[in-house]
Write a protein that holds these residues in place. Structure first.
Motif, PDB file in Angstrom:
ATOM      1  N   MET A  59      74.244  -6.873 -29.707  1.00  0.00           N
ATOM      2  CA  MET A  59      74.799  -5.728 -29.005  1.00  0.00           C
ATOM      3  C   MET A  59      74.150  -5.565 -27.645  1.00  0.00           C
ATOM      4  O   MET A  59      72.950  -5.806 -27.479  1.00  0.00           O
ATOM      5  CB  MET A  59      74.601  -4.441 -29.813  1.00  0.00           C
ATOM      6  N   ASP A  60      74.972  -5.147 -26.689  1.00  0.00           N
ATOM      7  CA  ASP A  60      74.468  -4.747 -25.377  1.00  0.00           C
ATOM      8  C   ASP A  60      74.350  -3.231 -25.347  1.00  0.00           C
ATOM      9  O   ASP A  60      75.303  -2.526 -25.691  1.00  0.00           O
ATOM     10  CB  ASP A  60      75.438  -5.161 -24.267  1.00  0.00           C
ATOM     11  N   ALA A  61      73.203  -2.749 -24.916  1.00  0.00           N
ATOM     12  CA  ALA A  61      73.024  -1.318 -24.681  1.00  0.00           C
ATOM     13  C   ALA A  61      73.310  -1.012 -23.219  1.00  0.00           C
ATOM     14  O   ALA A  61      73.249  -1.913 -22.370  1.00  0.00           O
ATOM     15  CB  ALA A  61      71.593  -0.909 -25.032  1.00  0.00           C
ATOM     16  N   PRO A  62      73.605   0.235 -22.870  1.00  0.00           N
ATOM     17  CA  PRO A  62      73.827   0.582 -21.467  1.00  0.00           C
ATOM     18  C   PRO A  62      72.713   0.101 -20.542  1.00  0.00           C
ATOM     19  O   PRO A  62      72.964  -0.299 -19.401  1.00  0.00           O
ATOM     20  CB  PRO A  62      73.931   2.109 -21.508  1.00  0.00           C
ATOM     21  N   LEU A  63      71.477   0.094 -21.034  1.00  0.00           N
ATOM     22  CA  LEU A  63      70.334  -0.323 -20.223  1.00  0.00           C
ATOM     23  C   LEU A  63      70.481  -1.757 -19.702  1.00  0.00           C
ATOM     24  O   LEU A  63      69.850  -2.127 -18.710  1.00  0.00           O
ATOM     25  CB  LEU A  63      69.042  -0.196 -21.041  1.00  0.00           C
ATOM     26  N   HIS A  64      71.328  -2.547 -20.332  1.00  0.00           N
ATOM     27  CA  HIS A  64      71.516  -3.941 -19.923  1.00  0.00           C
ATOM     28  C   HIS A  64      71.982  -4.048 -18.463  1.00  0.00           C
ATOM     29  O   HIS A  64      71.543  -4.941 -17.729  1.00  0.00           O
ATOM     30  CB  HIS A  64      72.534  -4.599 -20.859  1.00  0.00           C
ATOM     31  N   PHE A  65      72.849  -3.139 -18.053  1.00  0.00           N
ATOM     32  CA  PHE A  65      73.351  -3.176 -16.671  1.00  0.00           C
ATOM     33  C   PHE A  65      73.335  -1.809 -15.982  1.00  0.00           C
ATOM     34  O   PHE A  65      73.874  -1.681 -14.887  1.00  0.00           O
ATOM     35  CB  PHE A  65      74.776  -3.738 -16.640  1.00  0.00           C
ATOM     36  N   VAL A  66      72.735  -0.827 -16.622  1.00  0.00           N
ATOM     37  CA  VAL A  66      72.687   0.514 -16.034  1.00  0.00           C
ATOM     38  C   VAL A  66      71.226   0.939 -15.914  1.00  0.00           C
ATOM     39  O   VAL A  66      70.525   1.082 -16.928  1.00  0.00           O
ATOM     40  CB  VAL A  66      73.459   1.536 -16.905  1.00  0.00           C
ATOM     41  N   LYS A  67      70.769   1.127 -14.702  1.00  0.00           N
ATOM     42  CA  LYS A  67      69.389   1.551 -14.494  1.00  0.00           C
ATOM     43  C   LYS A  67      69.153   2.875 -15.198  1.00  0.00           C
ATOM     44  O   LYS A  67      69.922   3.820 -15.058  1.00  0.00           O
ATOM     45  CB  LYS A  67      69.110   1.690 -12.993  1.00  0.00           C
ATOM     46  N   ASN A  68      68.075   2.925 -15.998  1.00  0.00           N
ATOM     47  CA  ASN A  68      67.714   4.126 -16.762  1.00  0.00           C
ATOM     48  C   ASN A  68      68.768   4.483 -17.814  1.00  0.00           C
ATOM     49  O   ASN A  68      68.830   5.630 -18.277  1.00  0.00           O
ATOM     50  CB  ASN A  68      67.482   5.326 -15.830  1.00  0.00           C
ATOM     51  N   GLY A  69      69.601   3.509 -18.196  1.00  0.00           N
ATOM     52  CA  GLY A  69      70.583   3.742 -19.260  1.00  0.00           C
ATOM     53  C   GLY A  69      69.930   3.797 -20.633  1.00  0.00           C
ATOM     54  O   GLY A  69      68.735   3.533 -20.784  1.00  0.00           O
ATOM     55  N   LYS A  70      70.728   4.121 -21.633  1.00  0.00           N
ATOM     56  CA  LYS A  70      70.214   4.187 -23.014  1.00  0.00           C
ATOM     57  C   LYS A  70      69.815   2.797 -23.493  1.00  0.00           C
ATOM     58  O   LYS A  70      70.505   1.814 -23.224  1.00  0.00           O
ATOM     59  CB  LYS A  70      71.280   4.762 -23.938  1.00  0.00           C
ATOM     60  N   ASP A  71      68.689   2.728 -24.229  1.00  0.00           N
ATOM     61  CA  ASP A  71      68.287   1.442 -24.788  1.00  0.00           C
ATOM     62  C   ASP A  71      68.905   1.275 -26.180  1.00  0.00           C
ATOM     63  O   ASP A  71      69.537   2.184 -26.713  1.00  0.00           O
ATOM     64  CB  ASP A  71      66.760   1.287 -24.813  1.00  0.00           C
ATOM     65  N   ILE A  72      68.733   0.101 -26.764  1.00  0.00           N
ATOM     66  CA  ILE A  72      69.422  -0.217 -28.013  1.00  0.00           C
ATOM     67  C   ILE A  72      68.956   0.667 -29.171  1.00  0.00           C
ATOM     68  O   ILE A  72      69.711   0.898 -30.118  1.00  0.00           O
ATOM     69  CB  ILE A  72      69.250  -1.713 -28.365  1.00  0.00           C
ATOM     70  N   SER A  73      67.746   1.195 -29.097  1.00  0.00           N
ATOM     71  CA  SER A  73      67.266   2.070 -30.172  1.00  0.00           C
ATOM     72  C   SER A  73      68.015   3.395 -30.189  1.00  0.00           C
ATOM     73  O   SER A  73      67.921   4.157 -31.151  1.00  0.00           O
ATOM     74  CB  SER A  73      65.761   2.319 -30.031  1.00  0.00           C
ATOM     75  N   MET A  74      68.766   3.680 -29.116  1.00  0.00           N
ATOM     76  CA  MET A  74      69.525   4.926 -29.022  1.00  0.00           C
ATOM     77  C   MET A  74      70.979   4.762 -29.463  1.00  0.00           C
ATOM     78  O   MET A  74      71.777   5.684 -29.305  1.00  0.00           O
ATOM     79  CB  MET A  74      69.496   5.443 -27.586  1.00  0.00           C
ATOM     80  N   PHE A  75      71.327   3.602 -30.024  1.00  0.00           N
ATOM     81  CA  PHE A  75      72.693   3.384 -30.502  1.00  0.00           C
ATOM     82  C   PHE A  75      73.050   4.473 -31.511  1.00  0.00           C
ATOM     83  O   PHE A  75      72.363   4.648 -32.519  1.00  0.00           O
ATOM     84  CB  PHE A  75      72.798   2.006 -31.154  1.00  0.00           C
ATOM     85  N   PRO A  76      74.098   5.263 -31.259  1.00  0.00           N
ATOM     86  CA  PRO A  76      74.411   6.409 -32.127  1.00  0.00           C
ATOM     87  C   PRO A  76      74.689   6.005 -33.572  1.00  0.00           C
ATOM     88  O   PRO A  76      75.483   5.091 -33.825  1.00  0.00           O
ATOM     89  CB  PRO A  76      75.675   6.994 -31.474  1.00  0.00           C
ATOM     90  N   LEU A  77      74.072   6.694 -34.497  1.00  0.00           N
ATOM     91  CA  LEU A  77      74.245   6.372 -35.915  1.00  0.00           C
ATOM     92  C   LEU A  77      75.690   6.513 -36.358  1.00  0.00           C
ATOM     93  O   LEU A  77      76.163   5.763 -37.213  1.00  0.00           O
ATOM     94  CB  LEU A  77      73.337   7.261 -36.769  1.00  0.00           C
TER      95      LEU A  77
END
Length: 215
Positions: A59-77
């Protein structure tokens, strides 16, 4: 993987992690090796892993291409389990807006694209530069539809010339991305999906186990 006929049967869409499996150019090769081996006198079997977080099914998290985006640990349950729609794309070079618009895609949907990428055992092959990717126009359309998750059957959803743009369009609007799915024998339609990325703090992505069963 066998074609899905039994609605009660879960099917694994995840690529096995193996030594030297395909990886994005410039990223390290996958290494799976034994730190300790009981067949060689070790006290136990202990395996070490070395690879990019964007290898195989991941999975790609927003942080992958968005500065200060959500990291993968923040993937909504609440996104980890739920319905997902598999859509088969006929175009053999990219996923065009015209094909995507044929489907009535609704807000918050999980959408998975099956393309000609699934015709080959891509995980065991050299990196393919002509893989089918999501067009910028289709990415913009999915953004406007406000879907929650989009998946594809290769290790990147974006192409050589629009990879950054597609990722930013999706991830910048909290559309989480699943890449590297095995869809060869999956029939298009509606499924229940479970997607569990590894919870890695401050990471822009993570390996994931993805399973589905017919609804």
């Amino acid at each position: 993987m066998k074609t899905i006929n039994n609605p009660k049967c879960w099917t694994d869409l995840s690529a096995p992690v193996t030594n030297k499996m395909v990886h994005w150019p410039g990223e390290p090769e996958v290494s799976v090796c034994k730190l300790f081996d009981m067949n060689k006198g070790g006290p136990a079997n202990v395996t070490t892993l070395s690879m990019s977080a964007h290898t195989g099914t991941h999975m790609d998290a927003p942080l992958h291409f968005v500065k200060n985006g959500k990291d993968i640990s923040m993937f909504p349950l609440d996104l980890m389990i739920g319905p997902a729609r598999v859509i088969e794309i006929k175009h053999d070079r990219f996923i065009p807006l015209e094909e995507v618009k044929q489907y009535e895609i609704n807000p918050t949907e999980r959408v998975i694209f099956k393309t000609k990428n699934s015709l080959s055992e891509w995980a065991k092959q050299e990196f393919k530069r002509d893989y089918v990717y999501l067009s910028s126009e289709a990415a913009q359309y999915l953004k406007e539809k406000k879907i929650s998750i989009v998946g594809i059957d290769y290790i990147s959803i974006g192409g050589k010339n629009n990879g950054k743009e597609v990722h930013q369009t999706l991830l910048g609007n909290n559309i989480w991305i699943i890449e590297g799915l095995f869809l060869k024998d999956v029939i298009p339609g509606l499924y229940e999906m479970i997607c569990m990325p590894v919870k890695i703090k401050d990471s822009d992505g993570a390996p994931a186990r993805v399973i589905i069963r017919k609804i």
